[in-house]
Design a protein around this motif. Structure first.
Motif, PDB file in Angstrom:
ATOM      1  N   HIS A  62       0.788  -1.186  -0.124  1.00  0.00           N
ATOM      2  CA  HIS A  62      -0.243  -0.094   0.005  1.00  0.00           C
ATOM      3  C   HIS A  62       0.956   1.119   0.030  1.00  0.00           C
ATOM      4  CE1 HIS A  62      -3.528   2.541   0.671  1.00  0.00           C
ATOM      5  NE2 HIS A  62      -2.829   3.050   1.745  1.00  0.00           N
ATOM      6  N   ARG A  63       0.249   2.260  -0.811  1.00  0.00           N
ATOM      7  CA  ARG A  63       1.105   3.569  -0.736  1.00  0.00           C
ATOM      8  C   ARG A  63       0.221   4.664  -0.658  1.00  0.00           C
ATOM      9  NH1 ARG A  63       4.926   0.368  -3.091  1.00  0.00           N
ATOM     10  NH2 ARG A  63       6.985   1.116  -3.251  1.00  0.00           N
ATOM     11  N   GLU A  64       0.436   5.496  -0.133  1.00  0.00           N
ATOM     12  CA  GLU A  64      -0.186   7.190  -0.037  1.00  0.00           C
ATOM     13  C   GLU A  64       0.461   7.916  -0.741  1.00  0.00           C
ATOM     14  OE1 GLU A  64      -0.805   8.601   4.012  1.00  0.00           O
ATOM     15  OE2 GLU A  64      -1.687   6.576   4.692  1.00  0.00           O
ATOM     16  N   THR A  65      -0.318   8.756  -1.791  1.00  0.00           N
ATOM     17  CA  THR A  65       0.234   9.543  -2.729  1.00  0.00           C
ATOM     18  C   THR A  65       0.299  10.899  -2.046  1.00  0.00           C
ATOM     19  OG1 THR A  65      -0.856   8.282  -4.499  1.00  0.00           O
ATOM     20  CG2 THR A  65      -0.074  10.582  -5.026  1.00  0.00           C
ATOM     21  N   GLY A  82       7.982   6.690   5.627  1.00  0.00           N
ATOM     22  CA  GLY A  82       7.384   5.302   4.867  1.00  0.00           C
ATOM     23  C   GLY A  82       7.698   4.270   5.653  1.00  0.00           C
ATOM     24  N   ALA A  97       5.085   9.522  -3.032  1.00  0.00           N
ATOM     25  CA  ALA A  97       4.320   8.543  -2.200  1.00  0.00           C
ATOM     26  C   ALA A  97       5.089   7.956  -1.042  1.00  0.00           C
ATOM     27  CB  ALA A  97       3.729   7.583  -3.217  1.00  0.00           C
ATOM     28  N   LEU A  98       4.413   7.468  -0.294  1.00  0.00           N
ATOM     29  CA  LEU A  98       5.020   6.985   0.933  1.00  0.00           C
ATOM     30  C   LEU A  98       4.506   5.375   1.071  1.00  0.00           C
ATOM     31  CD1 LEU A  98       4.619   9.620   3.541  1.00  0.00           C
ATOM     32  CD2 LEU A  98       6.293   9.160   2.037  1.00  0.00           C
ATOM     33  N   THR A  99       5.324   4.471   1.491  1.00  0.00           N
ATOM     34  CA  THR A  99       4.891   3.246   1.579  1.00  0.00           C
ATOM     35  C   THR A  99       4.091   2.948   3.091  1.00  0.00           C
ATOM     36  OG1 THR A  99       7.117   2.521   2.471  1.00  0.00           O
ATOM     37  CG2 THR A  99       6.486   2.053   0.021  1.00  0.00           C
ATOM     38  N   GLY A 155       9.492   7.253  -3.749  1.00  0.00           N
ATOM     39  CA  GLY A 155       8.392   6.517  -3.701  1.00  0.00           C
ATOM     40  C   GLY A 155       8.461   5.592  -2.544  1.00  0.00           C
ATOM     41  N   THR A 156       9.037   6.059  -1.487  1.00  0.00           N
ATOM     42  CA  THR A 156       8.823   5.354  -0.285  1.00  0.00           C
ATOM     43  C   THR A 156       8.837   6.218   1.110  1.00  0.00           C
ATOM     44  OG1 THR A 156      11.271   4.997   0.074  1.00  0.00           O
ATOM     45  CG2 THR A 156      10.302   3.390  -1.140  1.00  0.00           C
TER      46      THR A 156
END
Length: 326
Positions: free
Chosen positions: A18-21, A153, A34-36, A278-279
């Motif tokens: 799952h990631r939050e944009t 993340g 994004a964050l994991t 991206g993390t």
């Protein structure tokens, strides 16, 4: 510290699916897209998955591990408890010595230093597992707004160290500290009798900056980066550096606190690697995560050398020098 005869036999990064944009302002300001996010697994279970991936890759049974060093910066799921021992228990590393390392965001490299030193000093210690894991769950931690210039993340990492030949030779690691800067994360707060309900890093940093310490911190950080890079390279035999991996911090933090130090150390031609867009920042795991990504993406050819930089509140800065062997 020159690391003699040591290799990295596996490096594994486990990230939740799952990631939050990020919103456009965060993308523009800090560079994070994004964050994991771990919706359900606690940090020690994330570490079990990372460790299992590394052990499978190296074809090492967990029962052959002599040391398990686990690092983290945030709550691991239980109070008054050792996540390092849990990890050894879950993996089946019954003969390993479990050790927990709390050196904030530099904990992963501090744990690696501990493991490397133990292997070089003790003939009975042949194989070591170094893990990190963090989960920045709400409401105790607002991963997007708890800090300035850093978004957090969830994820876990695992490194396997041993003597002999491995895909990456560990050449040296250097660290330096400026303990007077512990004030940044203490601020004007009084000492409490129990943990706070919500982590607000900005509050203590505001007090630190209001007291006029900002310029001194920036100077100290750049001097520390320059110093650990020069020391690590000297102890590694002054190899030619192909790439430098930076911590997974926001762009402004890297521009102010890392890039000037790299230039002062003479690293103007090496490729600068940023993996965290991206993390987000992975707590104690940035350095190990960067090693794992370099290996997975095959960014180094045999014989090429990379630096991996790390830092943590307190403050401590570290530089690891690795060479791709095959």
């Amino acid at each position: 510290m020159r690391l003699t005869g040591l290799s990295l036999h596996a490096a594994h990064l486990h990230l939740p699916a799952h990631r939050e944009t990020a919103d456009p302002r965060t993308v523009s300001r800090d560079g994070y897209r994004a964050l994991t996010v771990s919706a359900d697994l606690p940090p020690p279970e994330l570490a079990v998955r990372a460790a299992t991936g590394a052990l499978v890759a190296a074809r090492w049974p967990a029962s052959t591990l002599d040391l398990v060093a686990h690092a983290w910066i945030h709550h691991q799921g239980h109070d008054f408890w050792s996540p390092a021992h849990y990890l050894a228990h879950r993996l089946g590393a019954a003969r390993a010595l479990p050790v927990g390392v709390r050196q904030m965001c530099n904990g992963g490299v501090a744990a690696l230093e501990l493991a490397a030193t133990r292997i070089m000093a003790d003939p009975a210690t042949e194989r070591a597992l170094v893990t990190t894991a963090d989960r920045f769950a709400a409401p105790a931690f607002d991963r997007w707004r708890a800090d300035y210039g850093v978004a957090y993340g969830d994820g876990a990492t695992a490194l396997l160290l041993a003597r002999g030949d491995g895909p990456y030779r560990l050449l040296s690691v250097a660290s330096t500290a400026a303990p007077e800067l512990e004030l940044m994360h203490r601020g004007d707060d009084s000492f409490g009798a129990s943990p706070g309900a919500v982590i607000d890093v900005r509050r203590t940093k505001r007090a630190f900056l209001a007291a006029g310490h900002g310029p001194r911190f920036t100077r100290t950080a750049n001097d520390a980066v320059c110093r650990v890079v020069r020391q690590a390279l000297a102890e590694a035999g002054e190899p030619r550096v192909h790439a430098v991996a930076l911590p997974r911090l926001g762009g402004a933090v890297l521009d102010d606190g890392y890039r000037p130090g790299l230039r002062a150390a003479g690293l103007r031609r090496a490729a600068v690697l940023r993996f965290g867009r991206g993390t987000g920042h992975l707590g104690a795991g940035d350095a190990a995560a960067n090693l794992a990504e370099m290996a997975h993406l095959r960014l180094l050819r045999p014989g090429q050398v990379a630096l991996v930089l790390s830092a943590g509140a307190g403050f401590t800065w570290s530089c690891l020098v690795v060479r791709c062997a095959y």
